[in-house]
Design a protein around this motif. Structure first.
Motif, short mmCIF file in Angstrom:
data_model
loop_
_atom_site.label_atom_id
_atom_site.label_comp_id
_atom_site.label_asym_id
_atom_site.label_seq_id
_atom_site.Cartn_x
_atom_site.Cartn_y
_atom_site.Cartn_z
N GLY D 258 -30.97 -42.91 47.65
CA GLY D 258 -32.14 -43.21 46.82
C GLY D 258 -33.11 -44.06 47.58
O GLY D 258 -32.85 -44.47 48.72
N ASN D 259 -34.26 -44.32 46.96
CA ASN D 259 -35.28 -45.08 47.65
C ASN D 259 -34.85 -46.51 47.91
O ASN D 259 -35.28 -47.11 48.88
N LEU D 262 -33.35 -46.67 51.26
CA LEU D 262 -34.36 -46.50 52.32
C LEU D 262 -35.20 -47.76 52.47
O LEU D 262 -35.47 -48.20 53.58
N ASP D 263 -35.56 -48.36 51.34
CA ASP D 263 -36.39 -49.56 51.37
C ASP D 263 -35.69 -50.69 52.09
O ASP D 263 -36.24 -51.35 52.96
N LYS D 299 -45.42 -44.80 39.38
CA LYS D 299 -44.45 -45.01 40.47
C LYS D 299 -43.48 -43.83 40.50
O LYS D 299 -43.50 -42.98 39.61
N GLU D 300 -42.66 -43.79 41.52
CA GLU D 300 -41.66 -42.74 41.64
C GLU D 300 -40.58 -42.91 40.59
O GLU D 300 -40.19 -44.03 40.25
N GLN D 368 -36.70 -40.28 55.24
CA GLN D 368 -36.52 -39.54 53.99
C GLN D 368 -35.12 -38.95 53.96
O GLN D 368 -34.57 -38.61 55.01
#
Lengths: 408, 300, 266, 373
Positions: D258-259, D262-263, D299-300, D368
């Motif tokens: 999930g993001n 990644l963040d 937002k996503e 990604q």
């Protein structure tokens, strides 16, 4: 007054400074966006200003009270009213009757959800009453009380899933296991002073959770134990609704039982020894009280209630996992005791009901729950250390009147 | 052998962070016999402020070293301000209250600050910028010790030396020692005890904030809850070494950090905390006032 | 040495070290039945430390503490916890009053009965006839004691609200509630005005005469000591420097020197 | 003075207890949304709630289902069993027809008995614990996500077959979800016989660092790491593996994919593998849902948004097909009729698992998660 306002303005400015980075700025480092929430600054300024004025006023009042107490001019009206109402049968009896009636019809007039959360609140009442003995009466700060609660819950869960033990057999075993663990954990910490006690008990609380999490063969680890039966009634099949109502009455009985027993202990040789230990350990021991036995007794007794409450908790949820036994629960029970008034039974009951039910009814408020708990703990300690309802010491009448006459 | 070194290094890194936080606990305890339970929260707030400041600075185009210095500095200032305010609100009114009262007030403050940050910012983990770069020249030994670890060790060591100098040779240090010995006497000889106590909170908070910034940068993420566990561990370290005793806090942190690392490495990391608290209980049974704590002579 | 009266307490060569500091150095002392014995000495002479060694708060480094309870066999009590010492029959008061501040005056005295009663947790919950009887006796006995020290009217007051002199008397009543044969009083007259001291004087003698309790006291107030003591021991810098009847002590040059030294400082 | 205040308080309290119990209209379809909406796990519950609200709003705008409006009742359970039973009973007493939830497996287990007794079907977007469907004890339970054993199997076979790992270290966060995934991975690695599990160990969530565990992985000579748990621990692990110059594949479950990962992991995330629900972003239904979300909230969409969206769609479809909210009818509809949802075209099997959902392996490439075909 002008001075007061001036000071409060300064305080408000200080808090604006203090909260600036956390309240106003919010950065998103990924998209390189800063969100400036200037409105928050305004709210902080207004809030801090108002609170500062209230704070000043409350502090002044507190000082006045302390001064009065020093020269022996106690404020009798406040404590007196409560005391009078508990002692005067004219007020006390009807109030008690009304409370008893409301308690009895409660599950019949409200729906199952209300009954169910009331059961949870009552479980916390029992926890509060138990911790109240350890912390409030004996003065032993226990930050890992939830460990004993877990012991009770898992006693039932494990006995049931391995040996098929029912609720009624597990209940006393759970209580006894709690007490046993209380003694076992109490031993190494007998010699420790209050501050050391705090960290060691906190450690015990986390150890209990880690052991439950890791020891899969017995406790089923993080998966938890599912399908724990609800309390039975001579083997009768019950729907969830009736089982919940039944559990409710069971809890009421248990609360009454707990009140009855703690009340009796409070005014007994044991209870007095606990309080003396809290007041002055050295003097207490010098007066012939066996510190080890007394401390272990207080620990075991407090843990006993947590064990019982744990069994009911497991039965009510039908499923337990380690998530329900974190430091947060210990902190909640502690704030119940603090808010209610250390050593005060009525206070603890009211505090438990308020603290557990409020977030259920004011769900919008749930986010702020722990914030409020924290603030309440601080404010209570500063402005009302005796809790909502101060512990009233019993008067031992009997010969008092006679001797006084004789003296004259 | 190499494995042992790796574990030792990991234990030392933990130990130096624990020590930075534990010093605050122990100094405060030495002077007013209070366990400042909310001290871990100061560490967390220090890390958050550093994160926010470095975020803002990055966006406004600052770079590298200047961000590290500014973010660190502002974090330290804010932590000191929070420590100072904390004492004024939650502890000073309880100076003469029974012992349990300030402790409960401290626990309340800890809950409050945690949830304040949660509500004001976010419950999620936030990425913390790597303020300490990973130097390439560490390459041959990097799997034992990288540059962030080295920086943590060095910074902590410098901070501790600075603290020792401060306490031994400065005016405020002398006043602190006097207050620790006997508060009434110190007041009589003209020490402003209130100022000394405030100063103690400020110094403790500064050290905690340094720890917060270092850890944030080292592990790359923070949330509102990091202060609680770190605080509890540091507190454990302080008790282990004998609370109130400054070298004791460092020694306790070393024992705790290394115990955790070896236990995780040689036994099981799932039981890491059990070993940490186990060693605490064990030492307290053998020496009820901690490793370096003096047995308090009861005044009867 | 008083011959062959029943010795109650016999301390032989008691020594107590704190780290490198020798607070009490081979001190011997005994108390016989029916005596009031005083232990005096300048500040810091080690009197309270001696007391603490005898009552089990410290464990003495060297020496014996022997107790001969009336009609029971002799016990060596070195290193006993203070609650056991009290249970054997030696109760004490404290130099800095240590009452249970947030308990009532009556409850303070009732605590003293703890070691003479047996109610367990279960007993307290069930409140059987034995428990009830013990409880009744505890209350009655406590009222009796309060009457003896003149505090009955304050029975329901919190201990912290009593005036200073009354707090000292309450401590004595609390100690007496443990049914001791020997009462150890640590500076009972400290901080009292002359009238209060005089009352205390009478109270102590009355306790000895009426209750048949022997008394060992530490005191600063020489007048009180000289008035009521049968024998006096004098300590200085941890050492015993003299002992004897009040008259002998008054004329003992060592004692005069020790006290004058201190007096001229003050 | 004080007593009257107390009296008033008691009155207010009593009234407030009785009030919510009284009367509700029958011409709406009530759908309970249960999950963590506050507290530290809120990030896993709120996307589902928002998805359900969006679906409801769309359906209502189009005239509702069977002419009835859809009303959603969000209920917070904080992922704690005791609060989950409260939430469940509250939903039952509010008269909900079906429930979307709960989010955590533990809370779900605590609540299912209550729904079962009240004849209410619950569709969870995220409770992946296998016994929920496989034990047969929760006949009213459905989910729009595949169970953990599928995922563990995928991770294990991917490590041994695709990556050719011979010595695998399996770590987990001791939690319900993470440990479950790790257990299944271990089981399938051992069953496959192509590799050995050289290390199986729990790490403490929230611990200051994991360097001791990482040293241990290196000492055991592992050539791949499978981790069961959520993204904060995963990112800490990969970051420290990199700083210790340890270059072996890292495979996580969908809690990592999930993001958030990644963040936080930033450049350390590069190359990390994770299993996750099959990529559905190419589906028109999914794209539309996500676009709507982004335009509404700016937002996503977060974790389990797709599954929550799909659960809502599946339930509303079943109501429409069966012509009501009757338990037997719904059961039949859910198990027989395919529906086009945000996670693809699904129907449920006899045990309650969705057919047509499954897992793929992803890898972080260029910041990604990219599905590996």
């Amino acid at each position: 007054m002008v001075d007061n306002v001036k000071q409060s303005v300064l305080v408000a400015l200080w808090f604006v400074f203090l909260t600036f980075p956390l309240m106003v700025v919010k950065v998103n480092t990924l998209n390189n966006i800063v969100e400036w929430r200037w409105m928050n600054m305004l709210w902080v300024a207004i809030g801090a200003f108002v609170l500062s004025i209230v704070w000043r006023w409350a502090m002044a009042r507190r000082q006045l009270k302390n001064k009065k107490a020093e020269i022996g001019e106690e404020e009798l009206t406040q404590a007196g009213l409560w005391q009078r109402s508990t002692e005067d049968p004219k007020i006390f009896k009807p109030v008690l009757t009304v409370i008893a009636l409301v308690t009895l019809v409660f599950p019949l007039v409200v729906d199952i959800y209300q009954t169910n959360i009331m059961v949870l609140a009552l479980i916390f009442v029992v926890l509060g009453l138990g911790l109240n003995v350890t912390v409030g009466l004996a003065g032993l700060l226990d930050l890992g009380y939830v460990a004993f609660f877990a012991v009770g819950a898992y006693t039932y869960g494990v006995l049931n899933s391995f040996f098929g033990f029912g609720f009624w057999i597990s209940l006393p075993i759970g209580g006894l296991m709690g007490a046993l663990f209380g003694i076992a954990l109490g031993f190494p910490i007998l010699r420790l002073r209050g501050d050391y006690l705090a960290i060691v008990t906190l450690g015990f609380g986390s150890i209990a959770k880690i052991v439950i999490e890791n020891w899969e063969e017995v406790f089923n680890g993080a998966k938890g134990i599912a399908n724990i039966p609800r309390p039975g009634f001579f083997g009768a099949e019950m729907s969830i609704t009736s089982a919940t109502v039944y559990t409710y009455y069971l809890m009421i009985l248990m609360v009454v039982f707990a009140i009855f027993i703690t009340n009796r202990l409070k005014d007994s040789r044991i209870g007095r020894a606990w309080m003396a230990l809290r007041e002055d350990e050295i003097a207490c021991v010098a007066m012939g009280v066996d510190m080890a036995r007394t401390k272990l007794g207080a620990y075991a007794f407090g843990a006993f209630w947590a064990g019982l409450a744990g069994v009911i908790f497991a039965a009510r949820n039908t499923y337990i996992n380690p998530n329900s036994f974190t430091f947060m629960e210990s902190a909640i029970v502690l704030s119940i005791v603090v808010m209610g008034g250390m050593g005060s039974i009525v206070g603890v009951i009211i505090a438990a009901l308020v603290l557990i039910l409020t977030p259920e009814y004011l769900r919008a408020f749930a986010e702020y729950r722990m914030l409020m708990f924290g603030a309440v703990m601080v404010l209570m300690m500063i402005f009302r250390p005796e809790g909502l309802i101060a512990n009233v010491r019993r008067k031992y009448a009997g010969r008092k009147v006679v001797t006084e006459d004789a003296n004259v | 052998m190499e494995y042992f070194l790796e574990l030792s290094c990991s234990g030392l890194v933990r130990a130096s962070i624990y020590a930075l936080i534990a010093l605050g606990y122990t100094m405060v305890y030495g002077i007013i016999q209070l366990i400042n339970f909310a001290h871990g929260e100061i560490y967390m707030i220090g890390a958050f402020v550093a994160l926010i400041v470095s975020g803002v600075l990055t966006i406004y185009g600052f770079s590298g070293f200047s961000i590290l210095v500014l973010a660190g500095l502002i974090a330290v200032i804010y932590a000191a301000a929070y420590g100072y305010t904390l004492e004024k609100i939650a502890y000073r009114p309880l100076r003469n209250a029974p012992r349990l009262s300030p402790l409960i007030s401290a626990i309340g403050m800890s809950l409050f600050l945690q949830n304040y940050v949660l509500l004001a910012q976010t419950p999620d983990f936030l990425p913390f910028p790597a303020l300490i770069p990973d130097f390439a020249f560490m390459e041959p030994i990097a799997h034992i010790m990288g540059s962030p670890e080295l920086v943590i060790l060095v910074t902590s060591a410098i901070s501790m030396v600075a603290l020792t100098v401060l306490i031994k040779y400065t005016r405020i240090g002398k006043a602190m020692r006097a207050t620790q010995q006997d508060m009434t006497m110190a007041r009589l000889v003209g020490v402003n005890v209130d100022n000394v106590i405030s100063m103690t909170f400020i110094i403790g908070s500064v050290l905690a904030a340094i720890g917060g910034v270092l850890v944030g940068s080292y592990i790359g993420q923070i949330n509102f809850y990091i202060g609680f566990m770190a605080g509890v561990k540091a507190f454990t370290a302080a008790v282990l070494g004998g609370i109130g005793n400054i070298p004791g806090a460092v020694l306790g942190a070393l024992v705790l950090g290394l115990t955790e690392a070896y236990a995780a490495g040689y036994i099981s990391s799932a039981y890491e905390d059990v070993f940490a608290f186990g060693v605490l209980v064990l030492i307290l049974i053998l020496r009820p006032s901690g490793l370096l704590g003096k047995a308090v002579k009861l005044k009867v | 040495m008083s011959e062959m009266k029943d010795k109650l307490l016999e301390v032989n060569g008691l020594t107590m070290d704190f780290g490198g500091l020798r607070a009490v150095d081979t001190v011997s002392l005994n108390v016989c039945a029916g005596e009031i014995v005083a232990l005096i000495g300048p500040n810091g002479a080690g009197k309270t430390t001696f007391f603490n060694c005898v009552t089990g708060i410290y464990k003495p480094t060297k020496g014996d503490v022997l107790v001969h309870p009336p009609e029971k066999k002799t016990q060596k009590i070195n290193g006993f916890k203070s609650n056991r010492v009290t249970t054997i029959g030696m109760a004490r008061t404290f130099q800095n009053i240590r009452l249970f501040q947030n308990m009532t005056v009556l409850e303070n005295v009732m605590i003293g009965r703890h070691c003479r009663t047996t109610t367990s947790i279960l007993g307290a919950v069930l409140r059987g006839s034995k428990t009830m009887r013990q409880e009744r006796e505890t209350v009655e006995k406590s009222y009796d004691l309060l009457e003896k020290v003149g505090l009955v009217k304050d029975a329901d007051e919190f201990a912290k609200n009593l005036p200073y002199g009354a707090q000292r008397r309450l401590e004595i009543a609390r100690a007496m509630a443990t049914d001791p044969f020997l009462l150890l009083l640590d500076e009972p007259a400290a901080g009292m005005n002359p009238q209060e001291t005089k009352d205390l004087d009478e109270l102590i003698v009355r306790i000895r005469d009426m209750e048949k309790i022997s008394i060992l006291l530490i005191e600063h107030d020489m007048k009180l000591v000289m008035n009521i003591s049968d024998r006096i021991y004098v300590m200085e810098y941890g050492k015993e420097i003299a002992q004897g009847a009040p008259m002998d002590i008054r004329n003992n040059p060592k004692v005069i020197e020790a006290y004058l030294g201190e007096e001229s400082d003050a | 003075m004080r007593k009257t205040v107390i009296k008033k308080l008691v009155m207010v309290a009593l009234l407030s207890m009785i009030m919510p119990a009284t009367g509700f209209a029958a011409d709406t379809i009530k759908i309970g949304i249960a999950g963590p909406h506050t507290g530290d796990l809120a990030a896993y519950g709120i996307p589902t709630k928002e998805a359900a609200e969006m679906v409801a709003a769309q359906v209502n705008a189009a005239g509702g289902v069977l002419g009835m409006q859809v009303e959603v009742l969000p209920m917070d359970d904080q992922c704690k069993p005791e609060i989950a039973t409260n939430a469940a009973m509250k939903l039952v007493s509010e008269g909900v027809d079906v429930v979307i939830g709960h989010v955590c497996s533990g809370a779900t287990k605590a609540a299912m008995g209550i729904y079962k007794e009240a004849n209410i079907i619950a569709v969870s977007p995220s409770a992946t614990n296998p016994p929920l469907t496989q034990s047969g004890e929760y006949p009213n339970f459905y989910r729009t996500i595949a169970p953990d054993d599928d995922q563990g199997k995928l991770a294990a076979t991917f490590a041994t077959d695709k990556l050719g790992a011979k010595k695998i270290a399996i770590l987990h966060d001791k939690g319900d979800y993470g440990k479950g995934f790790a257990d299944f991975s271990k089981q399938f690695v051992e069953a496959g016989g192509k590799a050995k599990v050289v290390l199986f160990e729990g790490v403490t969530p929230g611990a200051m660092d994991y360097s001791a565990v990482i040293s241990k992985v290196r000492r055991e000579g592992a050539d791949a790491v499978i981790f069961g748990g959520y993204h904060p621990e995963a990112s800490k692990l990969v970051a420290q593996m990199n700083s210790k110059r340890m270059d072996i594949p890292f495979i996580g479950p969908d809690g990592v994919m999930g993001n958030g990962f990644l963040d936080i992991a930033g450049k350390d995330a590069e190359g990390v593998y994770a299993t996750g629900p099959k990529d559905v972003s190419a589906l028109a239904a999914n794209q539309k849902a996500r676009a709507n979300y982004t335009s509404k909230y700016g937002k996503e969409a977060g974790t389990f948004f797709d599954q929550g969206y799909a659960a809502m769609q599946a339930i509303l479809n079943a109501i429409e097909v069966s012509g009501g909210t009757d338990y037997a009818g719904l059961e039949k509809a859910l198990k027989s009729s395919y529906v086009e949802t945000a996670v693809g075209k699904i129907k449920f099997d006899a045990k309650g698992d969705a057919e047509g959902v499954g897992f793929s392996v992803y890898q972080v490439q260029g910041g990604q998660f990219v599905e590996l075909k």
